[in-house]
Design an enzyme around this catalytic site. Structure first.
Site, PDB file in Angstrom:
ATOM      1  N   LYS A   1       0.843  -1.237   0.005  1.00 48.52           N
ATOM      2  CA  LYS A   1       0.066  -0.105  -0.019  1.00 48.52           C
ATOM      3  C   LYS A   1       0.798   1.406  -0.054  1.00 48.52           C
ATOM      4  CE  LYS A   1      -4.395  -1.640   1.502  1.00 48.52           C
ATOM      5  NZ  LYS A   1      -4.124  -2.979   1.906  1.00 48.52           N
TER       6      LYS A   1
ATOM      7  N   GLU B   1      -9.546   7.238   3.093  1.00 48.79           N
ATOM      8  CA  GLU B   1     -10.636   6.210   3.833  1.00 48.79           C
ATOM      9  C   GLU B   1      -9.536   5.157   4.042  1.00 48.79           C
ATOM     10  OE1 GLU B   1     -10.006   6.296   0.484  1.00 48.79           O
ATOM     11  OE2 GLU B   1      -9.568   4.182   0.448  1.00 48.79           O
TER      12      GLU B   1
ATOM     13  N   SER C   1       1.687  -9.927  -0.849  1.00 52.65           N
ATOM     14  CA  SER C   1       1.528  -8.462  -0.562  1.00 52.65           C
ATOM     15  C   SER C   1       1.513  -7.701   0.775  1.00 52.65           C
ATOM     16  CB  SER C   1      -0.261  -8.134  -0.858  1.00 52.65           C
ATOM     17  OG  SER C   1      -0.954  -9.032  -0.095  1.00 52.65           O
TER      18      SER C   1
HETATM   19  C1  LIG Z   1      -5.144  -3.935   1.417  1.00 53.15           C
HETATM   20  C2  LIG Z   1      -4.285  -5.241   1.388  1.00 53.15           C
HETATM   21  C3  LIG Z   1      -4.802  -6.132   0.217  1.00 53.15           C
HETATM   22  C4  LIG Z   1      -6.048  -5.830  -0.598  1.00 53.15           C
HETATM   23  O1  LIG Z   1      -6.126  -4.636  -1.578  1.00 53.15           O
HETATM   24  P1  LIG Z   1      -5.776  -4.483  -2.867  1.00 53.15           P
HETATM   25  O2  LIG Z   1      -6.035  -3.326  -3.350  1.00 53.15           O
HETATM   26  O3  LIG Z   1      -6.604  -5.655  -3.470  1.00 53.15           O
HETATM   27  O4  LIG Z   1      -4.361  -4.934  -3.253  1.00 53.15           O
HETATM   28  C5  LIG Z   1      -4.020  -7.216   0.003  1.00 53.15           C
HETATM   29  N1  LIG Z   1      -3.080  -7.401   0.782  1.00 53.15           N
HETATM   30  C6  LIG Z   1      -2.674  -6.890   1.880  1.00 53.15           C
HETATM   31  C7  LIG Z   1      -1.501  -7.189   2.815  1.00 53.15           C
HETATM   32  C8  LIG Z   1      -3.504  -5.432   2.189  1.00 53.15           C
HETATM   33  O5  LIG Z   1      -3.079  -4.867   3.051  1.00 53.15           O
END
Ligand SMILES: *Cc1c(COP(=O)(O)O)cnc(C)c1O
Length: 419
Positions: free
Chosen positions: A107, A129, A395
């Site tokens: 993010k 948000e 992610s």
């Molecule tokens: C917020 C988040 C997501 C989901 O958000 P996307 O916009 O779909 O990438 C996925 N993995 C993690 C670790 C997150 O913090």
């Protein structure tokens, strides 16, 4: 104006997607995307679009961005060969380590980029948000770094559920505003942020957290997250000696997935797969698998797929991972699916938790529960494609999920049983 039916020449859509022609001048990804907002927001969105054209690709902006990514975020993030998962799945497994990025997930790539853009656009304050609080934390950190005041709208229910992130945002200097209207969660927080923005669209910059919302946000967020796929593609070529046969990422709003996928779209040999939150079952309301189970409609400024009932009422969603728990999805994913370039599947809560335990135990990496969904899809694929090479975008890290994990995996004593 309400779109009614999606009809598409998929071969042409695919060719245009590969050629990088989306979004078009109206902000559309084929039939999806666009701008479904009140008149009062159009000038602000136009200004943002002009700002993107003027600054985002300029040498000065790119240089500052690259410098901050390298020295503050910690990019490039590592690509790790997953030795033990490879052995047990019977395929070559590579992990793109967004868990190693500052604030613990992908993010920050988006928050930093948009905060830099906000400054260039002369904004006096940044609003955002947040649902689980991860986007709020990343934005608070980016604003502190750039020197801009930050106000984060968060549903009152979410503030209670995610108290540690509220504390983090405050320590990073942000003001956290409790949203007590609507569903008191992410959807209400987005509505409230949009209201704030309408009131003062020149001095306020709205920093949206995923590849959704009205044009130009899906474009902007994709461009800022594409660093994931660009790095991973180059790292695969040097470290693995070739492209992956398949790429997997989890899909909430779709930002880490679109950032991973886009640099691989033109590589015909690479299969592209997104994994959504299957929750507890396939029944409406019991999951957040928008692309798998959804139908076209408009939500929060964009035309995409949605989880809605026969009357078009948006449905409650359910997922053990707060970051995937949203009834909409970015319009470019809807296009990639329509054009047949990407495929989307779901993983249930139980499958994701088991995958989290497996990765933690075998690779010494505790992934976020969101990220664990991608592992479920990749493992299924590996079983059907022995000996092939798969890339998974990890992610974010799972430390933020400890209270959920205490209640689930650790509570049931299942964590140690997966080797
Ligand atoms: C917020 C988040 C997501 C989901 O958000 P996307 O916009 O779909 O990438 C996925 N993995 C993690 C670790 C997150 O913090």
């Amino acid at each position: 104006m309400k779109p009614t039916h999606v009809q598409a020449d998929t071969a042409r859509l695919l060719a245009d997607e590969i050629a990088g022609k989306f979004p078009d001048a109206r902000g559309r990804f084929g039939p999806y995307g666009g701008r479904y907002v009140p008149e009062t927001l159009i000038p602000a969105l136009d200004r943002l679009e002009a700002g993107i054209k003027q600054y985002l690709y300029s040498a000065a902006f790119q240089q500052e961005m690259t410098q901050e990514l390298a020295t503050w975020v910690g990019r490039p993030t590592a690509l790790s060969y997953a030795r033990h998962l490879s052995a047990s799945w019977g395929a070559e497994v590579w992990l793109k380590r967004e868990d190693l990025a500052h604030t613990g997930a992908h993010k920050i790539n988006n928050s930093l980029g948009q905060a830099l853009l906000a400054k260039r656009l002369g904004a006096k304050r940044v609003i955002a948000e947040t649902g689980a609080g991860q986007h709020g934390v990343a934005t608070a950190a980016a604003c502190a770094r750039i020197g801009l005041p930050c106000i984060v709208y968060m549903g009152a229910v979410d503030m209670e559920r995610q108290a540690p992130n509220v504390g983090r945002m405050k320590l990073l200097g942000a003001e956290v505003v409790a949203v007590t209207g609507g569903d008191k969660t992410l959807r209400a927080a987005i509505d409230e942020a949009l209201r704030d923005w309408v009131a003062d669209p020149t001095d306020t910059y709205y920093l949206l957290g995923s590849a959704l919302g009205p044009h130009p946000y899906p474009l902007l967020v994709r461009e800022l997250q594409a660093v994931i796929g660009r790095e991973a593609r180059a790292q695969m070529l040097t470290q693995a000696g070739g492209l992956p046969n398949a790429v997997f990422a989890c899909v909430g709003g779709g930002s880490n997935a679109i950032g991973t996928f886009v640099p691989f779209v033109a590589d015909e040999s690479v299969e592209i797969v997104g994994v959504e939150a299957g929750g507890t079952s396939s029944a409406l309301g019991r999951n957040a698998a928008t692309l798998v189970y959804g139908r076209p409609g408009v939500l929060q400024g964009t035309y995409s797929l949605l989880l809605q009932d026969d009357d078009g009422q948006i449905q409650e969603t359910e997922s053990v991972s707060a970051g995937l728990d949203y009834p909409g999805v970015g319009p470019e994913h809807a296009l990639l699916m329509l054009a047949g370039r990407a495929r989307y599947e779901s993983a249930t809560d139980a499958e994701a938790l088991a995958a989290l335990a497996e990765c933690s135990r075998q690779e010494g990496i505790l992934p976020a529960i969101e990220s664990a969904h991608a592992f479920v899809g990749a493992k299924r694929w590996a079983r059907e494609n022995p000996g092939k090479r798969v890339l998974i975008t990890l992610s974010g890290r799972g430390d933020k999920d400890m209270s959920t994990l205490q209640r689930t995996l650790l509570g049931s004593g299942a964590a140690g049983a997966s080797r």
